[in-house]
Design a protein around this motif. Structure first.
Motif, short mmCIF file in Angstrom:
data_model
loop_
_atom_site.label_atom_id
_atom_site.label_comp_id
_atom_site.label_asym_id
_atom_site.label_seq_id
_atom_site.Cartn_x
_atom_site.Cartn_y
_atom_site.Cartn_z
N CYS A 85 3.00 -6.70 3.74
CA CYS A 85 3.12 -5.96 5.00
C CYS A 85 2.27 -4.71 4.90
N GLY A 86 1.26 -4.63 5.75
CA GLY A 86 0.35 -3.49 5.70
C GLY A 86 0.98 -2.20 6.18
N ARG A 87 2.08 -2.31 6.91
CA ARG A 87 2.77 -1.10 7.34
C ARG A 87 3.54 -0.50 6.16
N ARG A 88 4.01 -1.38 5.27
CA ARG A 88 4.75 -0.92 4.09
C ARG A 88 3.83 -0.62 2.93
N ARG B 186 0.91 6.70 16.08
CA ARG B 186 -0.40 6.05 16.08
C ARG B 186 -0.25 4.57 16.39
N GLU B 187 -1.27 4.02 16.99
CA GLU B 187 -1.36 2.57 17.02
C GLU B 187 -1.75 2.10 15.62
N PRO B 188 -1.34 0.89 15.23
CA PRO B 188 -1.56 0.50 13.84
C PRO B 188 -3.03 0.40 13.44
N GLY B 189 -3.89 -0.10 14.36
CA GLY B 189 -5.31 -0.24 14.02
C GLY B 189 -5.47 -0.94 12.68
N ASP B 190 -6.34 -0.38 11.83
CA ASP B 190 -6.52 -0.98 10.50
C ASP B 190 -5.76 -0.20 9.43
N ALA B 191 -4.88 0.71 9.87
CA ALA B 191 -4.07 1.48 8.91
C ALA B 191 -2.64 1.61 9.42
N PRO B 192 -1.92 0.47 9.48
CA PRO B 192 -0.58 0.52 10.07
C PRO B 192 0.42 1.39 9.31
N HIS B 193 0.11 1.71 8.05
CA HIS B 193 1.05 2.54 7.28
C HIS B 193 1.03 3.98 7.77
N LYS B 194 -0.01 4.37 8.50
CA LYS B 194 -0.05 5.73 9.06
C LYS B 194 0.63 5.69 10.42
N PRO C 37 -4.93 -6.77 14.47
CA PRO C 37 -4.86 -7.87 13.49
C PRO C 37 -4.12 -7.46 12.22
N HIS C 38 -3.81 -6.17 12.09
CA HIS C 38 -3.14 -5.70 10.87
C HIS C 38 -1.65 -5.47 11.07
N CYS C 39 -1.18 -5.44 12.30
CA CYS C 39 0.24 -5.23 12.55
C CYS C 39 0.59 -5.55 14.00
#
Lengths: 160, 323
Positions: free
Chosen positions: B127-130, B192-200, B153-155
């Motif tokens: 999970c890219g958010r985690r 933020r929208e997840p974009g390519d860095a959903p953890h932020k 595509p990342h979240c």
């Protein structure tokens, strides 16, 4: 003392306690394991079922979602703290019996502690209001009609 | 749960100084304890904010109204000023979680609650958010409630909260303390929208602390509608908050936000444009709800979210009209 331990001062049902606890200790584990107060139940362990409901500083809370260290100095009331000094039942406990508001009884301590909160918050004026206010307490035996009736009885008796 | 040290700062300066790597702040704890038990959060240090008096500072006679971030949801919803002047906020809180959770959960913690996506909550799933850089398991897996708006595509995980949606429609802000200064951020800009860095997930830094919610004077009336799979104690399948200025039945200005269907609390200028200057009829209200999704390509996966989101907007608009 290990760095992952802390001293917790807490008053439970009027009795002050001071004990060393692992920082991971939840309030419900402290009540059950350290103080032997097993009336408070653990159902889901994730804040969904309400079986662990107790009062902290006068409001109903979920003891499984509270770390004991964050309740430092708190006044806790559990199901064991209800009732009269001579061992008689609290009126809501009696109402649960009168209304047949339980079958297996596992959720009952949480239901009663939550029901007390519901009445105290003034959210027991109609059956619909009671159901909404009690939605954090699940009963697998589905004794809900009796639970709502028992709470309504006590609320009416108190002029709520 | 992994072992951790616990710190209990007595004021905001100490709390800010306690921030650091592997450190998590805890207020009411209804999110943090849950996620620590799941191993989704595994801090080495936990910093309790319960003694930080600054977080309770509330000023009801100010403009903006200030609600301390450490005030509980139940306390905030019980304030007559909130009930009378900010009905969308009162409703959003009343309809969230259960009474026991609202008695403990704080305003600041509620805003920062984590997604309910089962892949985020399962520590063994990528999970890219985690975990930064992980692929999104939900994209190829099973996630009934995907974000219709703001996904990448990342979240595709929806933001689960209700209160933030109401605060966006009310054009509220948060005040946050960083190590260097105090900043004010519109709730609409906080996530933020997840974009390519959903953890932020927010524009705040790791060691920053939300200190207050700031409510501007209400303009017109407001309403919040939540649609869910059962009548109570459930996250939103879709929600909408509307703040509306009406001249008789004509819309002078509308602020419309959606929840449950987007990766962050979602303000919809498309929905607002669809009603501004128009007579507020049921047909016009529904057109506004549909407009919120006009840029979205319909798929089998997002049909439900679009249908529910559009109807939530419709109901919230008509509630402002008084039915």
């Amino acid at each position: 003392m290990k760095p992952e331990s802390a001293v917790v001062s807490i008053t439970v049902n009027g009795t002050p306690h001071r004990l060393e606890a692992d920082t991971r200790r939840t309030l419900v584990d402290l009540l059950r394991e350290d103080l032997g107060l097993t009336g408070t139940k653990i159902g889901c362990g994730q804040g969904t079922c309400g079986a662990c409901t107790v009062h902290v500083d006068g409001v109903r809370v979920l003891a499984c979602l509270l770390l004991a260290v964050t309740v430092e100095g708190g006044q806790v009331l559990t199901i064991e703290g209800l009732g009269t000094p001579d061992g008689g039942l609290h009126e809501l406990q009696q109402a649960f019996i009168d209304r047949d508001a339980l079958q297996c009884g596992f959720c009952t301590p949480g239901q009663i502690m939550s029901g007390l909160g519901c009445i105290g918050e003034g959210r027991a004026n109609t059956a619909e209001e009671i159901r909404e206010s009690m939605s954090g307490n699940l009963c697998r035996c589905a004794a809900y009609p009796g639970i709502v009736a028992a709470i309504a009885d006590v609320a009416e008796g108190q002029g709520a | 749960m992994r072992p951790f040290e616990y710190a209990r700062p007595s004021d905001l300066a100490q709390a800010l100084a306690a921030a650091g790597p592997d450190t998590v702040f805890i207020a009411g704890g209804t999110t943090v304890v849950d996620l620590m038990r799941l191993d989704v959060l595994a801090p080495r240090r936990l910093v309790g904010l319960g003694d930080v008096a600054e977080l309770r500072r509330t000023e009801l006679d100010g403009d903006p109204v200030r609600l301390g971030a450490g005030v509980t949801m139940a306390e905030a919803a019980a304030l007559p000023l909130v009930r009378e002047r900010y009905p969308a906020l009162a409703a959003a809180i009343d309809l969230a979680a259960s009474a026991q959770i609202r008695n403990v959960a704080t305003l600041g913690g509620n805003l920062l609650q984590k997604t309910r996506c089962p892949y985020f909550r399962d520590a063994s799933s990528p999970c890219g958010r985690r975990r930064p850089g992980d692929a999104c398991s939900a994209l190829t897996g099973h996630l009934e409630q995907r974000a219709v708006l703001g996904a990448s595509p990342h979240c595709v995980a929806p933001y689960p909260g209700d209160m933030a949606v109401a605060l966006v429609a009310l054009e509220a802000s948060v005040e946050a303390a960083t190590a260097a200064k105090v900043v004010t951020v519109q709730v609409a800009d906080l996530f933020r929208e997840p974009g390519d860095a959903p953890h932020k997930e927010t524009v705040l830094g790791d060691g920053d602390i939300i200190t207050a919610v700031l409510l501007p004077a209400p303009r017109g009336t407001s309403a919040f509608v939540k649609l869910r799979d059962r009548a109570s104690f459930a996250f939103a399948a879709a929600s909408a908050a509307v703040s509306l200025e009406l001249d008789h039945d004509r819309v002078v200005a509308a602020r419309i936000a959606l929840g449950g269907v987007a990766t962050r609390p979602w303000r919809s200028s498309e929905a607002e444009s669809a009603v501004s200057g128009e007579r507020l009829t049921p047909e016009r209200a529904f057109a506004a709800g549909e407009a919120a999704f006009e840029a979205v390509a319909r798929t089998h996966e997002n049909r439900r979210g679009i249908a529910l989101g559009a109807r939530a907007v419709t109901a919230a608009l008509l509630a402002c009209r008084g039915g």
